[in-house]
Motif scaffolding. Structure first.
Motif, PDB file in Angstrom:
ATOM      1  N   VAL A  21      66.651  42.805  35.126  1.00 50.09           N
ATOM      2  CA  VAL A  21      66.833  43.966  36.005  1.00 50.09           C
ATOM      3  C   VAL A  21      65.779  45.028  35.729  1.00 50.09           C
ATOM      4  O   VAL A  21      65.203  45.630  36.651  1.00 50.09           O
ATOM      5  CB  VAL A  21      68.243  44.556  35.836  1.00 50.09           C
ATOM      6  CG1 VAL A  21      68.351  45.938  36.486  1.00 50.09           C
ATOM      7  CG2 VAL A  21      69.273  43.619  36.454  1.00 50.09           C
ATOM      8  N   SER A  22      65.502  45.281  34.448  1.00 51.59           N
ATOM      9  CA  SER A  22      64.488  46.292  34.113  1.00 51.59           C
ATOM     10  C   SER A  22      63.118  45.882  34.648  1.00 51.59           C
ATOM     11  O   SER A  22      62.368  46.715  35.175  1.00 51.59           O
ATOM     12  CB  SER A  22      64.440  46.505  32.600  1.00 51.59           C
ATOM     13  OG  SER A  22      64.035  45.320  31.934  1.00 51.59           O
ATOM     14  N   VAL A  23      62.802  44.581  34.537  1.00 48.50           N
ATOM     15  CA  VAL A  23      61.536  44.107  35.101  1.00 48.50           C
ATOM     16  C   VAL A  23      61.558  44.210  36.618  1.00 48.50           C
ATOM     17  O   VAL A  23      60.582  44.613  37.256  1.00 48.50           O
ATOM     18  CB  VAL A  23      61.275  42.648  34.672  1.00 48.50           C
ATOM     19  CG1 VAL A  23      60.037  42.097  35.371  1.00 48.50           C
ATOM     20  CG2 VAL A  23      61.101  42.567  33.160  1.00 48.50           C
ATOM     21  N   VAL A  27      58.903  46.020  39.214  1.00 50.39           N
ATOM     22  CA  VAL A  27      58.247  45.270  40.288  1.00 50.39           C
ATOM     23  C   VAL A  27      58.607  45.859  41.644  1.00 50.39           C
ATOM     24  O   VAL A  27      57.753  46.000  42.535  1.00 50.39           O
ATOM     25  CB  VAL A  27      58.640  43.787  40.214  1.00 50.39           C
ATOM     26  CG1 VAL A  27      58.176  43.031  41.460  1.00 50.39           C
ATOM     27  CG2 VAL A  27      58.051  43.141  38.964  1.00 50.39           C
ATOM     28  N   LEU A  28      59.880  46.217  41.822  1.00 48.19           N
ATOM     29  CA  LEU A  28      60.328  46.824  43.082  1.00 48.19           C
ATOM     30  C   LEU A  28      59.541  48.080  43.409  1.00 48.19           C
ATOM     31  O   LEU A  28      59.065  48.262  44.540  1.00 48.19           O
ATOM     32  CB  LEU A  28      61.820  47.147  42.979  1.00 48.19           C
ATOM     33  CG  LEU A  28      62.428  47.968  44.126  1.00 48.19           C
ATOM     34  CD1 LEU A  28      62.418  47.163  45.415  1.00 48.19           C
ATOM     35  CD2 LEU A  28      63.848  48.396  43.785  1.00 48.19           C
ATOM     36  N   SER A  29      59.387  48.965  42.428  1.00 47.96           N
ATOM     37  CA  SER A  29      58.656  50.216  42.669  1.00 47.96           C
ATOM     38  C   SER A  29      57.199  49.941  43.018  1.00 47.96           C
ATOM     39  O   SER A  29      56.651  50.548  43.953  1.00 47.96           O
ATOM     40  CB  SER A  29      58.755  51.119  41.441  1.00 47.96           C
ATOM     41  OG  SER A  29      58.158  50.513  40.313  1.00 47.96           O
ATOM     42  N   MET A  30      56.564  49.014  42.326  1.00 43.32           N
ATOM     43  CA  MET A  30      55.157  48.729  42.597  1.00 43.32           C
ATOM     44  C   MET A  30      54.968  48.099  43.973  1.00 43.32           C
ATOM     45  O   MET A  30      54.041  48.455  44.709  1.00 43.32           O
ATOM     46  CB  MET A  30      54.599  47.809  41.509  1.00 43.32           C
ATOM     47  CG  MET A  30      54.534  48.445  40.124  1.00 43.32           C
ATOM     48  SD  MET A  30      53.911  47.334  38.861  1.00 43.32           S
ATOM     49  CE  MET A  30      52.217  47.144  39.381  1.00 43.32           C
ATOM     50  N   LEU A 270      51.118  53.925  42.033  1.00 45.53           N
ATOM     51  CA  LEU A 270      51.157  52.604  41.418  1.00 45.53           C
ATOM     52  C   LEU A 270      51.102  52.716  39.888  1.00 45.53           C
ATOM     53  O   LEU A 270      51.740  51.931  39.175  1.00 45.53           O
ATOM     54  CB  LEU A 270      49.992  51.748  41.913  1.00 45.53           C
ATOM     55  CG  LEU A 270      50.178  51.051  43.268  1.00 45.53           C
ATOM     56  CD1 LEU A 270      48.896  50.348  43.686  1.00 45.53           C
ATOM     57  CD2 LEU A 270      51.330  50.059  43.210  1.00 45.53           C
ATOM     58  N   ALA A 271      50.328  53.676  39.410  1.00 45.37           N
ATOM     59  CA  ALA A 271      50.262  53.894  37.962  1.00 45.37           C
ATOM     60  C   ALA A 271      51.624  54.308  37.412  1.00 45.37           C
ATOM     61  O   ALA A 271      52.037  53.866  36.333  1.00 45.37           O
ATOM     62  CB  ALA A 271      49.213  54.958  37.639  1.00 45.37           C
ATOM     63  N   VAL A 272      52.331  55.148  38.175  1.00 41.73           N
ATOM     64  CA  VAL A 272      53.685  55.544  37.752  1.00 41.73           C
ATOM     65  C   VAL A 272      54.601  54.325  37.736  1.00 41.73           C
ATOM     66  O   VAL A 272      55.395  54.132  36.806  1.00 41.73           O
ATOM     67  CB  VAL A 272      54.239  56.626  38.693  1.00 41.73           C
ATOM     68  CG1 VAL A 272      55.683  56.963  38.325  1.00 41.73           C
ATOM     69  CG2 VAL A 272      53.375  57.882  38.627  1.00 41.73           C
ATOM     70  N   GLY A 273      54.483  53.472  38.776  1.00 43.49           N
ATOM     71  CA  GLY A 273      55.274  52.246  38.798  1.00 43.49           C
ATOM     72  C   GLY A 273      54.912  51.323  37.654  1.00 43.49           C
ATOM     73  O   GLY A 273      55.788  50.645  37.089  1.00 43.49           O
ATOM     74  N   ALA A 274      53.631  51.280  37.308  1.00 39.36           N
ATOM     75  CA  ALA A 274      53.191  50.429  36.196  1.00 39.36           C
ATOM     76  C   ALA A 274      53.791  50.894  34.874  1.00 39.36           C
ATOM     77  O   ALA A 274      54.056  50.079  33.982  1.00 39.36           O
ATOM     78  CB  ALA A 274      51.669  50.423  36.119  1.00 39.36           C
TER      79      ALA A 274
END
Length: 390
Positions: A21-23, A27-30, A270-274
């Motif tokens: 779920v954490s992964v 991935v969802l945000s990116m 994207l950096a925040v999502g990363a």
């Protein structure tokens, strides 16, 4: 190896689920950010193409005492500079339109006969204003297909008359042309918040002696836009003695700059999502170390039964990879569902970039391998007897 790794995940399903779920959240945000960024760029490109602007635009950014920038200067530019293929003065005024059943706000743009040369408009029906209509200020207009359908429930309404009010002056204009919508999905989403553009002869809004808001310039095919812009500015400032500070803008270059800024913002998000993705990887790493500690006895039994160190390492690596890959697939699928739902609600097309989705899934598997390599090495280094004692 894969079967044993999956079996170990099933035995610790809650831990595996939470790690996945954490992964998946990362991935969802990116994926969502990349999809929305692509949509924004596509809308920007389509919007600029629908507006049809290219070449240069010149205007007085700071007024001064003396000669005004007028419609006559547009004609002088086209007649004097070989790099200028066509020039069109533009006067912008706000107003309203009204028929027996419909009314609304509009932006009226006074243009000349070079409208089709300077702006890449796509005609759906009729024609654009000609030189005689511009010269004598004939009450004719060109509207877009969205307004045409709103007024008469069809696209081709050439010959119809619509009542326009500009600065308190009311007059009936004949519709001579209908063009493709210049607001597209944005206009459809925001409705009456975006005023409708309506093109009328320049002389209907201003005289040749009044100042123009801008002059749109279409350059010759092989002309250098920056060099032509310098020539235009020098011509108007020195030869025509236009007062004030003149600004010449490369429309194509401005579009590229806006697109670049849009992608910079997307890259920032994207950096925040990363970062969230990286935090998820730390969670997987912690979970694998914990699993190594809890399964010390099992590892000893496997090794006592003949399992090689590389087999133990492979099981832990595969478990980490499967956990991250499962989370990546789940996050991507959920992103697709959310984008599909948003597409239905907003009436636009939102989709996941296939290449980006594949890259994110590959990155998930790679990060899973990296997260599991240290726990796998630790598990493989355990001595069978010591492991079973623990």
């Amino acid at each position: 190896g894969v079967f044993l790794a999956a079996l170990q995940m099933a035995r610790r399903r809650m831990r595996a689920f939470l790690c996945a779920v954490s992964v998946g959240v990362g991935v969802l945000s990116m994926v969502l950010i990349a999809s929305l960024g692509l949509f924004g760029e596509r809308q920007l490109q389509q919007g600029m193409e629908s507006v049809g602007l290219s070449g240069l635009t010149v205007y007085v950014s700071q007024a001064g005492q003396g000669q005004l920038l007028t419609a006559k200067h547009a004609s002088a530019l086209a007649a004097t500079l070989p790099e200028v293929a066509a020039a069109m003065p533009v006067k912008v005024k706000s107003g309203t339109y009204r028929t027996s059943h419909q009314n609304g706000s509009a932006v009226f743009l006074g243009v000349n006969e070079h409208l089709g040369d300077v702006m890449g408009l796509s005609l759906v029906a009729g024609r654009l204003p000609n030189a005689q209509e511009v010269k004598y200020g004939r009450a004719v207009a060109v509207i877009d297909e969205v307004l045409a359908k709103k007024l008469y429930q069809r696209t081709n309404i050439t010959g119809k008359s619509v009542r326009f009010t500009v600065e308190g002056k009311e007059e009936y204009f004949e519709i001579i042309g209908v063009i493709k919508s210049q607001t597209g999905a944005i206009g459809a989403s925001f409705g009456n918040l975006i005023p409708t553009p309506i093109y009328v002869p320049y002389s209907c809004l201003a005289s040749d002696k009044e100042s123009v808001d801008q002059i749109f310039i279409q350059c010759a095919a092989k002309a250098d836009l920056d060099d032509t812009g310098t020539q235009v500015k020098d011509f108007l400032s020195h030869r025509e003695q236009v007062a004030g500070t003149l600004s010449v803008q490369n429309v194509s270059g401005a579009v590229e700059q806006i697109q670049g800024m849009a992608w910079m913002v997307t890259a920032l998000f994207l950096a925040v999502g990363a970062i969230s993705f990286f935090v998820a990887m730390l969670g997987v790493l912690s979970g694998m170390f914990s699993a190594t500690h809890e399964k010390t006895a099992e590892i000893g039994i496997f090794m006592a039964l003949g399992a090689q160190r590389k087999d133990i390492a492979r099981i832990f690596l595969l478990q980490a990879v499967l956990t991250c890959l499962l989370g990546g697939v789940g996050g991507t699928v959920l992103a697709g569902v959310l984008l599909a739902a948003a597409s239905q609600v907003l009436g636009v097309t939102l989709s996941i970039p296939f290449g980006f989705a594949a890259a994110v899934l590959a990155l998930s598997a790679l990060c899973g391998a990296l997260s599991g390599v240290f726990p796998a090495i630790r598990a493989a280094k355990l001595h069978p007897v010591d492991a079973m004692r623990k």
